[in-house]
Design an enzyme around this catalytic site. Structure first.
Site, mmCIF file in Angstrom:
data_model
loop_
_atom_site.group_PDB
_atom_site.id
_atom_site.type_symbol
_atom_site.label_atom_id
_atom_site.label_comp_id
_atom_site.label_asym_id
_atom_site.label_seq_id
_atom_site.Cartn_x
_atom_site.Cartn_y
_atom_site.Cartn_z
ATOM 1 N N HIS A 189 0.820 -1.207 0.000
ATOM 2 C CA HIS A 189 0.000 0.000 0.000
ATOM 3 C C HIS A 189 0.854 1.258 0.000
ATOM 4 O O HIS A 189 2.047 1.202 0.268
ATOM 5 C CB HIS A 189 -0.978 0.020 1.181
ATOM 6 N N HIS B 291 4.023 7.305 3.342
ATOM 7 C CA HIS B 291 4.959 6.185 3.217
ATOM 8 C C HIS B 291 4.526 5.225 2.125
ATOM 9 O O HIS B 291 3.394 5.293 1.649
ATOM 10 C CB HIS B 291 5.088 5.429 4.550
ATOM 11 N N GLU C 283 7.774 1.463 4.832
ATOM 12 C CA GLU C 283 7.259 0.502 5.791
ATOM 13 C C GLU C 283 7.508 -0.883 5.207
ATOM 14 O O GLU C 283 7.257 -1.124 4.021
ATOM 15 C CB GLU C 283 5.756 0.702 5.999
#
Length: 142
Positions: free
Chosen positions: A11, A84, A133
Protein backbone atom coordinates in the site's frame (compact mmCIF):
# COMPACT_ATOMS: atom_id res chain seq x y z
CA UNK A 1 25.09 -9.95 1.42
CA UNK A 2 22.10 -12.23 1.84
CA UNK A 3 19.42 -12.87 -0.78
CA UNK A 4 16.90 -10.79 1.22
CA UNK A 5 14.76 -8.46 -0.90
CA UNK A 6 11.46 -6.66 -0.66
CA UNK A 7 8.29 -8.20 -2.01
CA UNK A 8 5.19 -6.67 -3.59
CA UNK A 9 3.97 -3.16 -2.92
CA UNK A 10 1.19 -3.58 -0.37
CA UNK A 11 0.00 0.00 0.00
CA UNK A 12 0.77 3.69 -0.15
CA UNK A 13 0.08 5.52 3.11
CA UNK A 14 -1.58 8.93 2.80
CA UNK A 15 -1.85 11.22 5.82
CA UNK A 16 -5.12 13.15 5.91
CA UNK A 17 -6.61 15.72 8.28
CA UNK A 18 -10.13 14.25 7.88
CA UNK A 19 -10.47 10.56 7.00
CA UNK A 20 -14.19 10.75 6.18
CA UNK A 21 -13.60 13.62 3.73
CA UNK A 22 -10.69 11.69 2.19
CA UNK A 23 -12.89 8.61 1.74
CA UNK A 24 -15.46 10.76 -0.02
CA UNK A 25 -12.76 12.12 -2.35
CA UNK A 26 -11.71 8.61 -3.37
CA UNK A 27 -15.39 7.67 -3.90
CA UNK A 28 -16.51 10.70 -5.88
CA UNK A 29 -13.35 11.81 -7.69
CA UNK A 30 -11.76 8.43 -8.41
CA UNK A 31 -14.76 6.10 -8.37
CA UNK A 32 -13.41 3.85 -5.60
CA UNK A 33 -16.14 1.51 -4.41
CA UNK A 34 -14.28 -0.71 -1.93
CA UNK A 35 -13.27 1.39 1.07
CA UNK A 36 -13.03 -0.17 4.51
CA UNK A 37 -14.68 1.34 7.58
CA UNK A 38 -12.21 3.57 9.46
CA UNK A 39 -10.93 2.13 12.73
CA UNK A 40 -8.79 3.47 15.57
CA UNK A 41 -5.30 2.19 16.35
CA UNK A 42 -4.67 3.95 19.68
CA UNK A 43 -1.28 2.24 20.15
CA UNK A 44 -0.07 4.09 17.03
CA UNK A 45 -2.15 7.22 17.58
CA UNK A 46 -4.04 6.94 14.29
CA UNK A 47 -7.39 6.24 12.65
CA UNK A 48 -6.98 4.12 9.52
CA UNK A 49 -8.95 2.81 6.56
CA UNK A 50 -8.03 1.23 3.24
CA UNK A 51 -9.08 2.07 -0.29
CA UNK A 52 -8.89 -1.37 -1.91
CA UNK A 53 -7.63 -1.34 -5.49
CA UNK A 54 -7.18 -4.19 -7.96
CA UNK A 55 -3.40 -4.35 -7.39
CA UNK A 56 -2.80 -2.73 -3.97
CA UNK A 57 -4.32 -0.37 -1.43
CA UNK A 58 -4.19 3.23 -0.33
CA UNK A 59 -4.03 3.52 3.45
CA UNK A 60 -5.69 6.71 4.68
CA UNK A 61 -4.30 7.78 8.05
CA UNK A 62 -5.72 10.46 10.35
CA UNK A 63 -4.13 11.39 13.69
CA UNK A 64 -6.12 10.53 16.81
CA UNK A 65 -4.45 13.28 18.82
CA UNK A 66 -1.57 15.77 18.85
CA UNK A 67 0.89 13.10 20.06
CA UNK A 68 0.41 11.12 16.84
CA UNK A 69 3.33 11.08 14.40
CA UNK A 70 0.74 11.88 11.72
CA UNK A 71 -0.15 15.12 13.56
CA UNK A 72 3.48 16.23 13.14
CA UNK A 73 3.37 15.33 9.45
CA UNK A 74 0.16 17.36 8.99
CA UNK A 75 1.71 20.39 10.69
CA UNK A 76 4.20 20.48 7.81
CA UNK A 77 1.62 19.38 5.20
CA UNK A 78 -1.77 20.73 6.38
CA UNK A 79 -3.72 19.34 3.40
CA UNK A 80 -2.17 15.90 3.88
CA UNK A 81 0.01 13.94 1.50
CA UNK A 82 1.89 10.77 0.75
CA UNK A 83 3.35 9.56 4.04
CA UNK A 84 4.96 6.19 3.22
CA UNK A 85 5.12 3.23 0.87
CA UNK A 86 4.75 -0.30 2.22
CA UNK A 87 6.39 -3.40 0.82
CA UNK A 88 5.78 -6.95 1.97
CA UNK A 89 8.58 -9.13 3.34
CA UNK A 90 8.50 -12.81 4.24
CA UNK A 91 10.04 -12.38 7.71
CA UNK A 92 10.07 -9.05 9.56
CA UNK A 93 12.86 -10.12 11.92
CA UNK A 94 15.07 -11.02 8.98
CA UNK A 95 14.17 -7.65 7.44
CA UNK A 96 15.31 -5.82 10.59
CA UNK A 97 18.58 -7.76 10.66
CA UNK A 98 19.24 -7.13 6.97
CA UNK A 99 18.30 -3.45 7.03
CA UNK A 100 20.64 -2.83 9.97
CA UNK A 101 23.43 -4.91 8.36
CA UNK A 102 23.05 -2.85 5.19
CA UNK A 103 23.38 0.39 7.18
CA UNK A 104 19.76 1.52 7.31
CA UNK A 105 18.12 3.12 10.32
CA UNK A 106 15.15 1.04 11.46
CA UNK A 107 12.67 3.15 13.41
CA UNK A 108 11.52 1.31 16.52
CA UNK A 109 10.93 -2.38 17.03
CA UNK A 110 8.59 -4.68 15.08
CA UNK A 111 4.97 -4.01 16.05
CA UNK A 112 1.51 -4.95 14.84
CA UNK A 113 0.27 -2.76 12.01
CA UNK A 114 -3.15 -2.08 10.52
CA UNK A 115 -3.19 -5.41 8.64
CA UNK A 116 -2.67 -7.31 11.91
CA UNK A 117 0.86 -8.35 11.00
CA UNK A 118 4.31 -7.16 12.09
CA UNK A 119 5.74 -3.95 10.60
CA UNK A 120 8.80 -1.73 10.82
CA UNK A 121 9.74 1.57 9.22
CA UNK A 122 13.03 2.45 7.55
CA UNK A 123 14.16 6.08 7.87
CA UNK A 124 13.58 8.26 4.79
CA UNK A 125 17.26 9.25 4.69
CA UNK A 126 18.00 5.67 3.61
CA UNK A 127 15.44 5.64 0.77
CA UNK A 128 15.84 8.85 -1.22
CA UNK A 129 13.56 10.78 1.14
CA UNK A 130 10.75 8.19 1.25
CA UNK A 131 9.60 6.62 4.51
CA UNK A 132 9.42 2.87 3.80
CA UNK A 133 7.26 0.50 5.79
CA UNK A 134 8.14 -3.18 5.66
CA UNK A 135 5.28 -5.48 6.54
CA UNK A 136 5.36 -9.21 7.08
CA UNK A 137 3.11 -10.74 4.43
CA UNK A 138 -0.25 -11.52 6.03
CA UNK A 139 -0.91 -15.24 6.37
CA UNK A 140 -2.88 -16.64 3.45
CA UNK A 141 -1.65 -13.97 0.99
CA UNK A 142 0.45 -14.78 -2.09
Amino acid sequence: MSEFKIGPLNHVGVAVPDIEAACETYRTLYGATDITTPFDMPEQGVKVCFVNLPNSQIELIEPLNEASPIANFLKKNPAGGQHHVCFEVADIHQAVTEMEARGATVLGKPRIGAHGTLIIFVHPKNSNGVLVELMETPKGHH
